[in-house]
Motif scaffolding. Sequence first.
Motif, PDB file in Angstrom:
ATOM      1  N   ASP A   1       0.828  -1.227   0.025  1.00 55.43           N
ATOM      2  CA  ASP A   1       0.099   0.150  -0.092  1.00 55.43           C
ATOM      3  C   ASP A   1       1.015   1.281   0.229  1.00 55.43           C
ATOM      4  N   HIS A   2       2.076   1.351   0.740  1.00 52.11           N
ATOM      5  CA  HIS A   2       2.799   2.391   0.904  1.00 52.11           C
ATOM      6  C   HIS A   2       3.456   2.703  -0.539  1.00 52.11           C
ATOM      7  N   GLU A   3       3.984   1.444  -0.926  1.00 56.15           N
ATOM      8  CA  GLU A   3       4.423   1.734  -2.364  1.00 56.15           C
ATOM      9  C   GLU A   3       3.523   2.215  -3.521  1.00 56.15           C
ATOM     10  N   VAL A   4       2.162   1.718  -3.347  1.00 58.72           N
ATOM     11  CA  VAL A   4       1.411   2.159  -4.471  1.00 58.72           C
ATOM     12  C   VAL A   4       1.052   3.781  -4.284  1.00 58.72           C
ATOM     13  N   ARG A   5       1.096   4.266  -2.828  1.00 61.05           N
ATOM     14  CA  ARG A   5       0.950   5.617  -2.425  1.00 61.05           C
ATOM     15  C   ARG A   5       1.868   6.258  -3.050  1.00 61.05           C
ATOM     16  N   ARG A   6       3.241   5.870  -2.906  1.00 59.62           N
ATOM     17  CA  ARG A   6       4.225   6.744  -3.303  1.00 59.62           C
ATOM     18  C   ARG A   6       4.131   6.733  -4.832  1.00 59.62           C
ATOM     19  N   ILE A   7       3.971   5.830  -5.522  1.00 60.83           N
ATOM     20  CA  ILE A   7       3.902   5.880  -6.909  1.00 60.83           C
ATOM     21  C   ILE A   7       2.861   6.898  -7.358  1.00 60.83           C
TER      22      ILE A   7
ATOM     23  N   ALA B   1       6.392   1.808 -14.475  1.00 59.30           N
ATOM     24  CA  ALA B   1       5.592   1.585 -15.671  1.00 59.30           C
ATOM     25  C   ALA B   1       4.011   1.369 -14.992  1.00 59.30           C
ATOM     26  N   ASP B   2       3.090   1.572 -15.824  1.00 59.42           N
ATOM     27  CA  ASP B   2       1.623   1.514 -15.593  1.00 59.42           C
ATOM     28  C   ASP B   2       1.345   0.133 -15.320  1.00 59.42           C
ATOM     29  N   GLU B   3       2.175  -0.832 -15.838  1.00 62.00           N
ATOM     30  CA  GLU B   3       1.830  -2.164 -15.754  1.00 62.00           C
ATOM     31  C   GLU B   3       2.234  -2.699 -14.255  1.00 62.00           C
ATOM     32  N   TYR B   4       3.449  -2.369 -13.940  1.00 62.94           N
ATOM     33  CA  TYR B   4       3.817  -2.640 -12.593  1.00 62.94           C
ATOM     34  C   TYR B   4       2.810  -1.915 -11.395  1.00 62.94           C
ATOM     35  N   LEU B   5       2.812  -0.799 -11.674  1.00 60.73           N
ATOM     36  CA  LEU B   5       1.417  -0.301 -10.656  1.00 60.73           C
ATOM     37  C   LEU B   5       0.182  -1.052 -10.534  1.00 60.73           C
ATOM     38  N   GLU B   6      -0.384  -1.352 -11.717  1.00 56.70           N
ATOM     39  CA  GLU B   6      -1.386  -2.155 -11.641  1.00 56.70           C
ATOM     40  C   GLU B   6      -1.004  -3.546 -11.148  1.00 56.70           C
ATOM     41  N   THR B   7      -0.159  -4.032 -11.380  1.00 50.73           N
ATOM     42  CA  THR B   7       0.366  -5.499 -10.790  1.00 50.73           C
ATOM     43  C   THR B   7       0.296  -5.396  -9.181  1.00 50.73           C
ATOM     44  N   ARG B   8       0.789  -4.149  -8.673  1.00 54.34           N
ATOM     45  CA  ARG B   8       1.081  -3.938  -7.180  1.00 54.34           C
ATOM     46  C   ARG B   8      -0.335  -3.541  -6.637  1.00 54.34           C
ATOM     47  N   LYS B   9      -1.240  -3.030  -7.471  1.00 61.56           N
ATOM     48  CA  LYS B   9      -2.664  -2.829  -6.869  1.00 61.56           C
ATOM     49  C   LYS B   9      -3.299  -3.988  -6.856  1.00 61.56           C
ATOM     50  N   LYS B  10      -3.210  -4.973  -7.784  1.00 58.61           N
ATOM     51  CA  LYS B  10      -3.905  -6.356  -7.746  1.00 58.61           C
ATOM     52  C   LYS B  10      -3.093  -7.123  -6.614  1.00 58.61           C
ATOM     53  N   GLN B  11      -2.104  -7.146  -6.201  1.00 55.51           N
ATOM     54  CA  GLN B  11      -1.440  -7.539  -5.010  1.00 55.51           C
ATOM     55  C   GLN B  11      -1.941  -6.996  -3.785  1.00 55.51           C
ATOM     56  N   ARG B  12      -2.148  -5.608  -3.780  1.00 57.34           N
ATOM     57  CA  ARG B  12      -2.786  -5.156  -2.656  1.00 57.34           C
ATOM     58  C   ARG B  12      -4.095  -5.648  -2.159  1.00 57.34           C
ATOM     59  N   LEU B  13      -4.838  -5.733  -3.354  1.00 58.77           N
ATOM     60  CA  LEU B  13      -6.366  -6.282  -3.197  1.00 58.77           C
ATOM     61  C   LEU B  13      -6.354  -7.615  -2.815  1.00 58.77           C
ATOM     62  N   LEU B  14      -5.652  -8.490  -3.207  1.00 60.12           N
ATOM     63  CA  LEU B  14      -5.307 -10.082  -3.097  1.00 60.12           C
ATOM     64  C   LEU B  14      -4.972 -10.021  -1.447  1.00 60.12           C
ATOM     65  N   LEU B  15      -4.038  -9.413  -1.033  1.00 59.97           N
ATOM     66  CA  LEU B  15      -3.612  -9.188   0.432  1.00 59.97           C
ATOM     67  C   LEU B  15      -4.749  -8.806   1.191  1.00 59.97           C
ATOM     68  N   LYS B  16      -5.694  -7.855   0.744  1.00 58.00           N
ATOM     69  CA  LYS B  16      -6.543  -7.333   1.653  1.00 58.00           C
ATOM     70  C   LYS B  16      -7.599  -8.240   1.640  1.00 58.00           C
ATOM     71  N   ASP B  17      -8.183  -8.918   0.629  1.00 60.06           N
ATOM     72  CA  ASP B  17      -8.929 -10.011   0.601  1.00 60.06           C
ATOM     73  C   ASP B  17      -8.796 -11.196   1.545  1.00 60.06           C
TER      74      ASP B  17
END
Length: 82
Positions: free
Chosen positions: A40-46, A54-70
């Motif tokens: 989450d901290h990394e996504v917020r910094r980006i 790259a946009d793809e990296y950000l989207e991957t990290r957002k998906k990882q954040r969502l998976l962890l939250k779930d």
Amino acid sequence: MLNEKHDLIHEFPEHKALIHTLKMENSHFARLFDEYHDVDHEVRRIETGAETTADEYLETRKKQRLLLKDQLFEMIQKELTA
């Protein structure tokens, strides 16, 4: 959304006390919680422009954040129904 808080306390304010208890008593929850916080901290910094990727990296990290939250929410729910 840009600059929106996604830490678990903001996501699940009604479970603040249980989140704290699980962090103290469940090492698996604590590990996932820490990983979620780091992602989450990394996504917020980006998103705020403090880091660029790259946009793809950000989207991957957002998906990882969502998976962890779930996963964390599932653990909270199991504790509530136990």
